[in-house]
Design a protein around this motif. Structure first.
Motif, PDB file in Angstrom:
ATOM      1  N   LYS A   1     -13.850  37.532  -5.541  1.00 22.41           N
ATOM      2  CA  LYS A   1     -13.253  38.860  -5.502  1.00 22.41           C
ATOM      3  C   LYS A   1     -12.377  38.989  -6.739  1.00 22.41           C
ATOM      4  N   ALA A   2     -12.481  40.128  -7.430  1.00 24.58           N
ATOM      5  CA  ALA A   2     -11.689  40.316  -8.643  1.00 24.58           C
ATOM      6  C   ALA A   2     -11.508  41.796  -8.925  1.00 24.58           C
TER       7      ALA A   2
ATOM      8  N   TYR B   1     -16.865  42.383  -5.518  1.00 22.79           N
ATOM      9  CA  TYR B   1     -17.031  41.313  -4.537  1.00 22.79           C
ATOM     10  C   TYR B   1     -18.408  40.703  -4.759  1.00 22.79           C
TER      11      TYR B   1
ATOM     12  N   GLU C   1     -11.686  30.122 -15.328  1.00 21.74           N
ATOM     13  CA  GLU C   1     -12.035  31.480 -14.943  1.00 21.74           C
ATOM     14  C   GLU C   1     -12.946  32.149 -15.967  1.00 21.74           C
TER      15      GLU C   1
ATOM     16  N   ALA D   1      -6.982  39.023 -11.434  1.00 18.97           N
ATOM     17  CA  ALA D   1      -6.649  38.813 -10.015  1.00 18.97           C
ATOM     18  C   ALA D   1      -7.823  38.190  -9.260  1.00 18.97           C
ATOM     19  N   GLN D   2      -8.433  37.176  -9.861  1.00 16.89           N
ATOM     20  CA  GLN D   2      -9.623  36.579  -9.279  1.00 16.89           C
ATOM     21  C   GLN D   2      -9.282  35.655  -8.101  1.00 16.89           C
ATOM     22  N   GLN D   3     -10.097  35.762  -7.055  1.00 19.13           N
ATOM     23  CA  GLN D   3      -9.987  34.874  -5.892  1.00 19.13           C
ATOM     24  C   GLN D   3     -11.361  34.265  -5.645  1.00 19.13           C
ATOM     25  N   ARG D   4     -11.459  32.981  -5.823  1.00 21.27           N
ATOM     26  CA  ARG D   4     -12.723  32.269  -5.735  1.00 21.27           C
ATOM     27  C   ARG D   4     -12.905  31.670  -4.338  1.00 21.27           C
TER      28      ARG D   4
ATOM     29  N   LEU E   1     -13.178  33.004  -1.463  1.00 17.34           N
ATOM     30  CA  LEU E   1     -12.476  33.683  -0.384  1.00 17.34           C
ATOM     31  C   LEU E   1     -13.493  34.091   0.683  1.00 17.34           C
TER      32      LEU E   1
END
Length: 212
Positions: free
Chosen positions: A44-45, A67, A165, A185-188, A190
């Protein structure tokens, strides 16, 4: 738009003029992409996108949230105007609220040779792309890719990495148009709800696309 993203245009020009790389340098470029994709299940970013003509005299800017769920699923949501691109594993849906229109395409055909194929596909990157350049600029690594499919919409794709990243993607299409995308604001990996990757055309919208 960050300074780093602004530098990508000069990198693209550099890659177009760069001398052929040695075998070990090409291998290093492939390895850098695979290193990022290794173990990636979801992402998600936030994104900021700039689309320019070949002379950079016209620009269209947009932003939103993306996503990804590998393999084969993604949701690309633009904030203003509200637009949505959803890949459900079989079909890609394009929703345009302003135009009251939905269009769809076969996903396998539509993703060939695209940045989305890199992020959502499986298998070695060399099955779909050839590394034409790679290198380092200060703390950033970049890899220049060319699709192997002769009818691909894009002629070149540049990935820019900062540490672990993927910072940015830049692509040039067959018309010379350049699209630059900066991720933040990357979430790997998730946990993502499967509902994000499902789409049903709303009533009152025109629906256009390929027949199934």
């Amino acid at each position: 738009m960050s300074r780093k993203l602004g530098l990508l245009s000069s990198w693209l020009l550099f890659c177009l003029m760069a001398a052929p790389l040695k075998a070990d340098e090409l291998a290093a470029g492939r390895a850098r992409v695979q290193q990022y994709l290794q173990g990636l299940v979801t992402l998600k970013a936030d994104f900021e996108q700039v689309v320019s003509n070949s002379s950079f005299t016209k620009e269209k800017r947009s932003k939103g949230v993306l996503y990804i769920k590998r393999p084969g699923l993604f949701r690309w949501e633009y904030s203003e105007p509200h637009q949505l691109i959803v890949a459900d594993g079989e079909t890609i849906w394009l929703f345009d609220e302003e135009l009251k229109q939905v269009s769809f395409r076969d996903q396998q055909k539509a993703l060939r040779g695209t940045p989305a194929q890199i992020l959502t596909g499986t298998g070695p990157i060399e099955n779909f792309f050839t590394v034409k350049g790679s290198g380092k600029d200060q703390e950033l690594d970049w890899v220049d890719l060319v699709p192997t499919w002769p009818e691909a919409e894009f002629t070149r794709i540049i990935l820019v990495f900062e540490g672990k990243e993927l910072l940015s993607l830049e692509s040039r299409d067959t018309y010379g148009q350049i699209t630059r995308i900066h991720l933040s604001a990357q979430q790997r990996n998730l946990k993502l709800d499967d509902k994000l990757f499902k789409f049903k055309p709303p009533s009152g919208f025109d629906v256009l696309g390929e027949s199934h």
